[in-house]
Design an enzyme around this catalytic site. Sequence first.
Site, short mmCIF file in Angstrom:
data_model
loop_
_atom_site.label_atom_id
_atom_site.label_comp_id
_atom_site.label_asym_id
_atom_site.label_seq_id
_atom_site.Cartn_x
_atom_site.Cartn_y
_atom_site.Cartn_z
N HIS A 111 0.84 -1.20 0.25
CA HIS A 111 0.06 -0.15 0.14
C HIS A 111 0.74 1.32 0.06
O HIS A 111 0.36 2.18 -0.20
CB HIS A 111 -0.83 0.05 1.22
CG HIS A 111 -0.42 0.36 2.43
ND1 HIS A 111 0.16 -0.80 3.45
CD2 HIS A 111 -0.14 1.63 3.04
CE1 HIS A 111 0.59 -0.03 4.49
NE2 HIS A 111 0.49 1.30 4.36
N ASP A 142 0.44 -7.57 1.44
CA ASP A 142 0.66 -5.99 1.93
C ASP A 142 2.28 -5.88 1.97
O ASP A 142 2.90 -5.19 2.52
CB ASP A 142 0.11 -5.58 2.87
CG ASP A 142 0.22 -3.88 3.22
OD1 ASP A 142 0.19 -3.52 1.85
OD2 ASP A 142 0.20 -3.45 4.16
N SER A 220 4.46 2.48 8.03
CA SER A 220 4.44 1.46 7.38
C SER A 220 5.55 1.13 6.28
O SER A 220 6.09 2.04 5.52
CB SER A 220 3.18 1.44 6.48
OG SER A 220 1.85 1.57 7.15
N GLN A 275 -8.12 -21.79 -0.93
CA GLN A 275 -8.33 -20.67 0.09
C GLN A 275 -8.31 -21.52 1.50
O GLN A 275 -9.17 -22.24 1.80
CB GLN A 275 -9.40 -20.10 0.02
CG GLN A 275 -9.49 -18.68 0.95
CD GLN A 275 -10.87 -17.91 0.83
OE1 GLN A 275 -11.42 -18.11 -0.12
NE2 GLN A 275 -11.04 -17.07 1.92
#
Length: 366
Positions: A111, A142, A220, A275
């Site tokens: 991000h 991420d 981050s 999954q």
Amino acid sequence: MERGNSKFSYFISSFIGVLVGVGLVLAIIRYGPFVKGTVKDKNINSQTLVIQQPSSKKTGTSTISIVAKNLMPAVVGVTSTINPTATSKGESGIGSGIIVDKKGYILTNNHVASKQANDITVSLFDGRDLKGKVVWADEGLDLAVLKITGDNLTVAPLGNSKILTVGDTAIAIGNPLGLTFQRTVTSGIISAINRTIGDASGFFMEDLIQTDASINPGNSGGPLININSEVIGINTVKVTSAEGMGFAIPINIVKPILKSIEEKGNFVTPIIGIQGIDKQMAGFVSDIKVKNGIYVYEVKSGSPADVKGIEKGDIILSVNGSLVNTMIEFRSTLYSVGVGNSVTLKVKGSDKKESNINIKLVGLAD
């Protein structure tokens, strides 16, 4: 006679001098600064009085300051821009990163700098601003790996996130609230491991490290560091509704990715087409109980798992003989094996019977 008196007077004077000297020594010991302790090579009790020496401790020698000094030159600032399109207004990202290879590879968050970024600037500790490019990114994890071209780069060593214990020291370095507060150092402890968090949109992140080291927007992509100056995680999000709760992605998931990028220049994410849900994630999904292994929640039609007969509700107990109880353990094993190679899964079916299934890994399409 006079000589005898002289000798006697000399004796009296000397004796008085000795008494005065002893008195002064006793006064110093009695009223001078002291601490309780022991004298080397003397078998005496803890009540012995020892004169305290002035402290000569230097500043900047604490463990945290040493860790900060070691790692700060490897921490970078990252800014990115996504140009506006017909369907998008465009976006910008700002955060932190950590140099992990002399070739110029940098770890950060997706991000902060995604594959869609058109312009990426990396700000180094020595004041240089270099252009960066994304060589790999994964929105689900991420994580992103950037590449810069430059010399005299300081590289951060990677630790082992698998051996973390609650209560271990945790140190964060990053750029909270933007580049105005570059390379801010905060410290705390490992508050918990294997945490799963989700947001209102239904997006979940699994197996995170939780810390009470202060982490704010802009941190981050920066490193979470142990007491040995090793990176143990990449800071990713903060629960804004709670104080003292920050999260980091365990560094072990990144190691096979970096190894492939350093050797081949790229990394293709290997999958089997399921999954999965581990014990922690099961708490967010109703009517699913997982004690051990990975619960198969969904199987993609036509995938290697589907072809081999793996079904929803099966439990994957191990991969290549190694038990897997978290999704990060499962992914890390697949990432280490790589696309085109095979793994052996021990699977427990809905009938409670266990079987070994050999399955070939395929690459995740972009």
